[in-house]
Design a protein around this motif. Sequence first.
Motif, mmCIF file in Angstrom:
data_model
loop_
_atom_site.group_PDB
_atom_site.id
_atom_site.type_symbol
_atom_site.label_atom_id
_atom_site.label_comp_id
_atom_site.label_asym_id
_atom_site.label_seq_id
_atom_site.Cartn_x
_atom_site.Cartn_y
_atom_site.Cartn_z
ATOM 1 N N LYS A 78 -10.807 -24.627 29.723
ATOM 2 C CA LYS A 78 -10.633 -24.122 28.361
ATOM 3 C C LYS A 78 -9.164 -23.922 28.029
ATOM 4 O O LYS A 78 -8.768 -23.993 26.857
ATOM 5 C CB LYS A 78 -11.389 -22.800 28.187
ATOM 6 C CG LYS A 78 -12.908 -22.948 28.219
ATOM 7 C CD LYS A 78 -13.597 -21.621 27.991
ATOM 8 C CE LYS A 78 -15.103 -21.750 28.081
ATOM 9 N NZ LYS A 78 -15.793 -20.453 27.855
ATOM 10 N N ASN A 79 -8.357 -23.660 29.056
ATOM 11 C CA ASN A 79 -6.915 -23.534 28.867
ATOM 12 C C ASN A 79 -6.197 -24.868 29.018
ATOM 13 O O ASN A 79 -5.215 -25.131 28.320
ATOM 14 C CB ASN A 79 -6.326 -22.554 29.899
ATOM 15 C CG ASN A 79 -6.778 -21.133 29.679
ATOM 16 O OD1 ASN A 79 -6.688 -20.603 28.590
ATOM 17 N ND2 ASN A 79 -7.268 -20.498 30.727
ATOM 18 N N LEU A 134 -8.167 -25.752 24.096
ATOM 19 C CA LEU A 134 -9.462 -25.738 23.415
ATOM 20 C C LEU A 134 -9.898 -24.343 23.004
ATOM 21 O O LEU A 134 -10.482 -24.159 21.937
ATOM 22 C CB LEU A 134 -10.536 -26.354 24.322
ATOM 23 C CG LEU A 134 -10.689 -27.877 24.300
ATOM 24 C CD1 LEU A 134 -11.783 -28.294 25.272
ATOM 25 C CD2 LEU A 134 -11.006 -28.379 22.904
ATOM 26 N N PHE A 135 -9.623 -23.350 23.864
ATOM 27 C CA PHE A 135 -10.126 -22.008 23.558
ATOM 28 C C PHE A 135 -9.481 -21.414 22.317
ATOM 29 O O PHE A 135 -9.989 -20.448 21.752
ATOM 30 C CB PHE A 135 -9.935 -21.082 24.764
ATOM 31 C CG PHE A 135 -8.579 -20.467 24.899
ATOM 32 C CD1 PHE A 135 -8.302 -19.209 24.379
ATOM 33 C CD2 PHE A 135 -7.555 -21.140 25.554
ATOM 34 C CE1 PHE A 135 -7.054 -18.630 24.507
ATOM 35 C CE2 PHE A 135 -6.304 -20.577 25.690
ATOM 36 C CZ PHE A 135 -6.046 -19.321 25.163
ATOM 37 N N LEU A 172 -15.121 -24.845 20.325
ATOM 38 C CA LEU A 172 -16.008 -24.340 21.372
ATOM 39 C C LEU A 172 -17.092 -23.399 20.858
ATOM 40 O O LEU A 172 -17.847 -22.842 21.648
ATOM 41 C CB LEU A 172 -15.186 -23.610 22.455
ATOM 42 C CG LEU A 172 -14.236 -24.470 23.287
ATOM 43 C CD1 LEU A 172 -13.588 -23.625 24.377
ATOM 44 C CD2 LEU A 172 -14.958 -25.650 23.901
ATOM 45 N N TYR A 182 -20.561 -24.454 21.975
ATOM 46 C CA TYR A 182 -20.652 -24.328 23.427
ATOM 47 C C TYR A 182 -20.834 -22.865 23.812
ATOM 48 O O TYR A 182 -21.682 -22.527 24.628
ATOM 49 C CB TYR A 182 -19.394 -24.891 24.075
ATOM 50 C CG TYR A 182 -19.294 -24.625 25.562
ATOM 51 C CD1 TYR A 182 -19.943 -25.444 26.478
ATOM 52 C CD2 TYR A 182 -18.555 -23.549 26.046
ATOM 53 C CE1 TYR A 182 -19.868 -25.200 27.842
ATOM 54 C CE2 TYR A 182 -18.464 -23.297 27.406
ATOM 55 C CZ TYR A 182 -19.125 -24.124 28.303
ATOM 56 O OH TYR A 182 -19.044 -23.866 29.645
ATOM 57 N N ASN A 183 -20.042 -21.979 23.209
ATOM 58 C CA ASN A 183 -20.129 -20.556 23.526
ATOM 59 C C ASN A 183 -21.472 -19.967 23.107
ATOM 60 O O ASN A 183 -22.045 -19.128 23.805
ATOM 61 C CB ASN A 183 -18.986 -19.801 22.847
ATOM 62 C CG ASN A 183 -17.636 -20.157 23.434
ATOM 63 O OD1 ASN A 183 -17.537 -20.560 24.587
ATOM 64 N ND2 ASN A 183 -16.575 -20.017 22.645
ATOM 65 N N GLU A 225 -19.498 -23.707 34.382
ATOM 66 C CA GLU A 225 -18.467 -24.494 35.062
ATOM 67 C C GLU A 225 -18.658 -24.455 36.570
ATOM 68 O O GLU A 225 -18.632 -25.494 37.251
ATOM 69 C CB GLU A 225 -17.080 -23.958 34.715
ATOM 70 C CG GLU A 225 -16.658 -24.145 33.280
ATOM 71 C CD GLU A 225 -15.339 -23.435 33.026
ATOM 72 O OE1 GLU A 225 -14.326 -23.853 33.601
ATOM 73 O OE2 GLU A 225 -15.337 -22.445 32.261
#
Length: 236
Positions: free
Chosen positions: A91-92, A105-106, A111, A114-115, A156
């Motif tokens: 995500k970073n 991305l975060f 996202l 996805y979240n 993940e």
Amino acid sequence: MENGVGRESDAAMFGEEEVREISGFTRGHDYVEVTCGCTSHRYGDAVGRLRVFVSGDLEICCECSPGCPEDKLTPAAFEKHSGRETARKWKNNVWVIVDGEKVPLFKTPLLKFYNQALKGANRSHRSQNGRVCHRDEFVRCTRCNKERRFRLRNKEECRIYHDALADVNWKCDDMPYDKINCDDDEERASRRVYRSCSRSPTCRGCTSCVCFGCETCCFSDCGCQTCTDFTRNVKP
């Protein structure tokens, strides 16, 4: 932006203001697609195309070199494929270009589905104390025959364990976190009995912590029997 393509199907995904400055943004039938990448200090930028599905699934087609065969990678797998030194932080580390700048991305709205899917999965497979019911598991190195611990706290980590378990040639060097090699000592037997089960830390396996298929540990891009059965029979 592709005018009119999939506009009705994905109209509720992202508003124009949310994605106006994102480079390479296009719309498909049930997904949107953007240019993405991951940077390795050793190898430089690996570039790809990220698809964000309304279901919350994320897929990356790698374009790191002409003819690269890697397609439908998870962000974690793309991060590893790119050679990123600090893996397990996709995500970073996976970025998109927003207004000419690389943005993790975060920090983007990409996202949000996805979240939402992850939160829904966590609610559907929790123990009485609210924790996700996946205990730590072990994979044995094919080179040194030592067992190595895998933590399964999120999707993940479940994917990393899932892929390691399926790899008949898995080695200590393949561990993406807790960097180890075959020269490192194996955990003591007295320590290995503690598996972080939410009901009993020394659980030897029960239906509370050993999952046979849920949104957290099954993957739509995997062809194993467990994932295939779950995708066909459970997911809408």
